[in-house]
Design a protein around this motif. Sequence first.
Motif, short mmCIF file in Angstrom:
data_model
loop_
_atom_site.label_atom_id
_atom_site.label_comp_id
_atom_site.label_asym_id
_atom_site.label_seq_id
_atom_site.Cartn_x
_atom_site.Cartn_y
_atom_site.Cartn_z
N GLU A 46 10.55 -2.05 -0.99
CA GLU A 46 10.25 -0.65 -0.68
C GLU A 46 9.81 0.10 -1.94
O GLU A 46 8.93 0.96 -1.89
N ALA A 49 6.22 -0.98 -2.71
CA ALA A 49 5.32 -0.42 -1.70
C ALA A 49 5.07 1.07 -1.97
O ALA A 49 3.94 1.55 -1.83
N ALA A 50 6.13 1.78 -2.35
CA ALA A 50 5.98 3.21 -2.63
C ALA A 50 5.07 3.45 -3.82
O ALA A 50 4.25 4.38 -3.82
N ILE A 52 2.61 1.39 -4.90
CA ILE A 52 1.24 1.05 -4.51
C ILE A 52 0.64 2.16 -3.65
O ILE A 52 -0.54 2.51 -3.79
N GLU A 53 1.45 2.75 -2.78
CA GLU A 53 0.97 3.82 -1.91
C GLU A 53 0.43 5.00 -2.74
O GLU A 53 -0.52 5.67 -2.34
N GLY A 54 1.02 5.22 -3.90
CA GLY A 54 0.58 6.33 -4.74
C GLY A 54 -0.58 6.02 -5.66
O GLY A 54 -1.03 6.90 -6.40
N CYS A 55 -1.07 4.79 -5.62
CA CYS A 55 -2.20 4.39 -6.49
C CYS A 55 -3.53 4.76 -5.84
O CYS A 55 -3.78 4.42 -4.68
N GLU A 56 -4.40 5.42 -6.59
CA GLU A 56 -5.72 5.78 -6.06
C GLU A 56 -6.54 4.53 -5.82
O GLU A 56 -7.21 4.40 -4.80
N LYS A 58 -6.02 0.61 -5.25
CA LYS A 58 -4.93 -0.31 -4.93
C LYS A 58 -5.07 -1.60 -5.74
O LYS A 58 -6.14 -2.20 -5.79
N LEU A 92 2.35 -7.28 0.66
CA LEU A 92 1.80 -5.98 0.29
C LEU A 92 0.32 -6.08 -0.11
O LEU A 92 -0.24 -5.13 -0.63
#
Length: 323
Positions: A46, A49-50, A52-56, A58, A92
């Motif tokens: 988690e 994943a969090a 990576i989610e914030g990366c402009e 990926k 992921l």
Amino acid sequence: MTDKTLLVGDVGGTNARFAVARMIDGKPVLDHHESFPAETYPTFLEGVAAFIEGCEVKPTGGVIAVAGPVTDGAIDLTNSPWQVSESELSTLGLSPVKLINDFEALAWGAPIVPEDQLESLGGPVDGDPHSTVAVLGPGTGFGVSALVRDAHGKEMAMPSEGGHACFPPGDPVEDEILRILRRRYDRVSIERLICGPGLLNMHRALAEIDGRETHIDDPAQITATALADPNSPCGATLARFCAILGAVAGDIALTTGARGGVYIAGGIVPRILPFIKASPFRQRFERKGRFKEYMQEIPTKVIMHKHAALLGAARVAFAEAEG
């Protein structure tokens, strides 16, 4: 290689650090740093994943350094409840993805840390460029690794669990410390003394030796008091900590043949830099009997760069992506 964006991580018993890495002019460059306490997310996956989610952009693959031994692509962190495997990380969208020991990453990173982010603890400015370098350091635990180098420029990182080798007392006081800790642990490793919790073990043992009480239960309090008053009992504890660290660093230099230099990493030493420079660290490092002259030729340096392990992880990540 310059168009690849890769994930790099450095996960210890207390904190997790992540960044994205790109290769520019043959050197890894880190962007989008993020750090959070390990307890922030219930599972390691988690947390990743969090991030990576914030990366402009990926990341497509990566390398994550973790505090503990990696076995068959998986790890159960030594000082953390997190568990993680490469197969889980691949869900992921990371391919290839690799887990390595955190001090293995530091071994790759130490030689590329800029000189202005290193602090000398004695010895010559440079070691033998074709010899092994050792990396070790106290934090939540005590990590050890080495980067083996030869005359042809070949390098290979050597992860280890050297922090769990036996504690080697160097004088009668340390004999007593060992005797006291044996009542609790039976087998006393280096990590039982040379890390954050180990500092507390040492302080209590020294109090018992001196016949005084201590009610301190936080290693940070020992460090703060020692820095404020080096002549206090806490100052004596921290001085003994530095002396033993020097002796252990010297033993590791002998064991690995680290004539290229010894780098001190971890979260503790950069915070006590003036204190350790004035401590018996280097004296104990060199105090190796017939090998004193051998030791005098080995530089000892503190890594001040906050993301040295991420730099090392990036070196491995780009090598894996290229392969």
